[in-house]
Design a protein around this motif. Structure first.
Motif, PDB file in Angstrom:
ATOM      1  N   ALA A  41      12.940  22.546  55.195  1.00 21.90           N
ATOM      2  CA  ALA A  41      12.680  22.410  53.639  1.00 21.90           C
ATOM      3  C   ALA A  41      14.013  23.086  52.878  1.00 21.90           C
ATOM      4  CB  ALA A  41      11.512  23.224  53.410  1.00 21.90           C
ATOM      5  N   HIS A  42      14.480  23.961  53.617  1.00 20.68           N
ATOM      6  CA  HIS A  42      15.488  24.671  53.102  1.00 20.68           C
ATOM      7  C   HIS A  42      16.942  23.461  53.259  1.00 20.68           C
ATOM      8  CE1 HIS A  42      18.393  27.750  51.976  1.00 20.68           C
ATOM      9  NE2 HIS A  42      19.327  27.638  53.087  1.00 20.68           N
ATOM     10  N   ASP A  43      17.084  22.711  54.215  1.00 20.91           N
ATOM     11  CA  ASP A  43      18.118  21.772  54.360  1.00 20.91           C
ATOM     12  C   ASP A  43      17.977  20.679  53.441  1.00 20.91           C
ATOM     13  OD1 ASP A  43      19.226  23.033  56.463  1.00 20.91           O
ATOM     14  OD2 ASP A  43      18.166  21.984  57.965  1.00 20.91           O
ATOM     15  N   ILE A  44      16.614  20.270  53.004  1.00 19.83           N
ATOM     16  CA  ILE A  44      16.121  19.414  51.959  1.00 19.83           C
ATOM     17  C   ILE A  44      16.911  19.913  50.428  1.00 19.83           C
ATOM     18  CG2 ILE A  44      14.560  18.079  51.031  1.00 19.83           C
ATOM     19  CD1 ILE A  44      13.149  17.972  53.549  1.00 19.83           C
ATOM     20  N   LYS A  45      16.443  21.100  50.565  1.00 22.26           N
ATOM     21  CA  LYS A  45      16.698  21.881  49.135  1.00 22.26           C
ATOM     22  C   LYS A  45      18.413  21.697  49.025  1.00 22.26           C
ATOM     23  CE  LYS A  45      16.629  26.125  46.449  1.00 22.26           C
ATOM     24  NZ  LYS A  45      16.219  27.371  46.502  1.00 22.26           N
ATOM     25  N   ARG A  46      18.950  22.171  50.041  1.00 25.69           N
ATOM     26  CA  ARG A  46      20.679  22.150  50.044  1.00 25.69           C
ATOM     27  C   ARG A  46      21.193  21.041  49.770  1.00 25.69           C
ATOM     28  NH1 ARG A  46      22.574  24.292  55.077  1.00 25.69           N
ATOM     29  NH2 ARG A  46      21.425  26.112  54.713  1.00 25.69           N
ATOM     30  N   GLY A  47      20.415  19.905  50.463  1.00 24.98           N
ATOM     31  CA  GLY A  47      20.985  18.425  50.278  1.00 24.98           C
ATOM     32  C   GLY A  47      20.766  18.025  48.807  1.00 24.98           C
ATOM     33  N   ARG A  48      19.664  18.385  48.169  1.00 23.69           N
ATOM     34  CA  ARG A  48      19.639  18.081  46.614  1.00 23.69           C
ATOM     35  C   ARG A  48      20.531  18.547  46.010  1.00 23.69           C
ATOM     36  NH1 ARG A  48      13.288  18.794  46.991  1.00 23.69           N
ATOM     37  NH2 ARG A  48      12.501  16.889  47.727  1.00 23.69           N
ATOM     38  N   GLN A  49      20.754  19.819  46.277  1.00 24.81           N
ATOM     39  CA  GLN A  49      21.857  20.515  45.348  1.00 24.81           C
ATOM     40  C   GLN A  49      23.401  19.873  45.625  1.00 24.81           C
ATOM     41  OE1 GLN A  49      21.313  24.764  47.117  1.00 24.81           O
ATOM     42  NE2 GLN A  49      20.647  25.411  45.101  1.00 24.81           N
ATOM     43  N   VAL A  50      23.637  19.557  46.991  1.00 27.22           N
ATOM     44  CA  VAL A  50      24.970  18.842  47.059  1.00 27.22           C
ATOM     45  C   VAL A  50      25.098  17.705  46.317  1.00 27.22           C
ATOM     46  CG1 VAL A  50      26.313  17.889  48.947  1.00 27.22           C
ATOM     47  CG2 VAL A  50      25.308  19.956  49.235  1.00 27.22           C
ATOM     48  N   ILE A  85      33.193  24.093  36.171  1.00 26.93           N
ATOM     49  CA  ILE A  85      32.973  25.225  36.274  1.00 26.93           C
ATOM     50  C   ILE A  85      31.690  25.418  37.023  1.00 26.93           C
ATOM     51  CG2 ILE A  85      32.600  27.719  35.541  1.00 26.93           C
ATOM     52  CD1 ILE A  85      35.099  27.229  33.736  1.00 26.93           C
ATOM     53  N   TRP A  86      30.852  24.890  36.571  1.00 29.49           N
ATOM     54  CA  TRP A  86      29.246  24.635  36.800  1.00 29.49           C
ATOM     55  C   TRP A  86      29.299  24.215  38.353  1.00 29.49           C
ATOM     56  CZ3 TRP A  86      25.939  21.078  38.769  1.00 29.49           C
ATOM     57  CH2 TRP A  86      24.808  21.612  39.004  1.00 29.49           C
ATOM     58  N   ALA A  87      29.794  23.189  38.629  1.00 29.84           N
ATOM     59  CA  ALA A  87      29.961  22.471  39.952  1.00 29.84           C
ATOM     60  C   ALA A  87      30.476  23.489  40.923  1.00 29.84           C
ATOM     61  CB  ALA A  87      30.559  21.072  39.925  1.00 29.84           C
ATOM     62  N   LEU A  88      31.687  24.194  40.604  1.00 24.69           N
ATOM     63  CA  LEU A  88      32.320  25.161  41.399  1.00 24.69           C
ATOM     64  C   LEU A  88      31.326  26.284  41.823  1.00 24.69           C
ATOM     65  CD1 LEU A  88      35.008  26.013  42.979  1.00 24.69           C
ATOM     66  CD2 LEU A  88      35.555  27.185  40.683  1.00 24.69           C
ATOM     67  N   ALA A  89      30.494  26.604  40.791  1.00 25.17           N
ATOM     68  CA  ALA A  89      29.842  27.942  40.907  1.00 25.17           C
ATOM     69  C   ALA A  89      28.718  27.606  41.943  1.00 25.17           C
ATOM     70  CB  ALA A  89      29.230  28.445  39.682  1.00 25.17           C
ATOM     71  N   VAL A  90      28.021  26.346  41.771  1.00 23.45           N
ATOM     72  CA  VAL A  90      26.952  25.803  42.628  1.00 23.45           C
ATOM     73  C   VAL A  90      27.596  25.618  43.969  1.00 23.45           C
ATOM     74  CG1 VAL A  90      25.237  24.138  43.006  1.00 23.45           C
ATOM     75  CG2 VAL A  90      25.763  25.029  40.700  1.00 23.45           C
ATOM     76  N   THR A  91      28.812  25.109  44.370  1.00 27.55           N
ATOM     77  CA  THR A  91      29.546  24.806  45.408  1.00 27.55           C
ATOM     78  C   THR A  91      29.551  26.221  46.281  1.00 27.55           C
ATOM     79  OG1 THR A  91      30.458  22.763  44.693  1.00 27.55           O
ATOM     80  CG2 THR A  91      31.239  23.542  46.630  1.00 27.55           C
ATOM     81  N   TYR A  92      30.039  26.912  45.343  1.00 31.44           N
ATOM     82  CA  TYR A  92      30.021  28.470  46.119  1.00 31.44           C
ATOM     83  C   TYR A  92      28.878  28.881  46.721  1.00 31.44           C
ATOM     84  CZ  TYR A  92      31.511  33.167  46.604  1.00 31.44           C
ATOM     85  OH  TYR A  92      31.670  34.715  47.151  1.00 31.44           O
ATOM     86  N   GLN A  93      27.855  28.993  45.651  1.00 29.75           N
ATOM     87  CA  GLN A  93      26.339  29.393  46.316  1.00 29.75           C
ATOM     88  C   GLN A  93      26.120  28.386  47.334  1.00 29.75           C
ATOM     89  OE1 GLN A  93      23.787  28.887  42.844  1.00 29.75           O
ATOM     90  NE2 GLN A  93      24.907  30.516  41.612  1.00 29.75           N
ATOM     91  N   ILE A  94      26.053  27.104  47.630  1.00 29.32           N
ATOM     92  CA  ILE A  94      25.733  26.442  48.835  1.00 29.32           C
ATOM     93  C   ILE A  94      26.584  26.937  49.922  1.00 29.32           C
ATOM     94  CG2 ILE A  94      25.858  24.120  49.815  1.00 29.32           C
ATOM     95  CD1 ILE A  94      25.449  23.024  46.693  1.00 29.32           C
ATOM     96  N   TRP A  95      27.878  27.223  49.570  1.00 30.10           N
ATOM     97  CA  TRP A  95      29.017  27.651  50.818  1.00 30.10           C
ATOM     98  C   TRP A  95      28.474  29.017  51.303  1.00 30.10           C
ATOM     99  CZ3 TRP A  95      32.514  31.659  50.625  1.00 30.10           C
ATOM    100  CH2 TRP A  95      33.348  31.718  51.748  1.00 30.10           C
TER     101      TRP A  95
END
Length: 73
Positions: free
Chosen positions: A6-15, A58-68
């Motif tokens: 479920a965590h991988d699916i959530k991360r995939g949606r965020q990406v 900036i929003w995309a960069l912040a979310v990408t940083y959170q994913i990373w």
């Protein structure tokens, strides 16, 4: 063989969301620049497209940083 967690699916949606936001932001920004030049809008109005694009990136960069960070944890 098991499926993705479920965590991988959530991360995939965020990406995917980040990818869509970057693509749409770029298209709208380029369209705004073209419209401004085509119709002779004042620079201050066209600058609003620049500010909106910066906010989107900036929003995309912040979310990408959170994913990373989430992948490293």
């Amino acid at each position: 063989m098991t499926g993705p967690s479920a965590h991988d699916i959530k991360r995939g949606r965020q990406v995917r969301l980040v990818a869509v936001v970057i693509a749409v932001t770029m298209i709208l920004w380029m369209g705004g620049q073209w419209l401004g030049g085509h119709f002779g809008w004042e620079t201050r109005f066209v600058f609003l497209f620049d500010l909106a694009a910066i906010a989107g990136f900036i929003w995309a960069l912040a979310v990408t940083y959170q994913i990373w960070r989430g992948r490293r944890a």
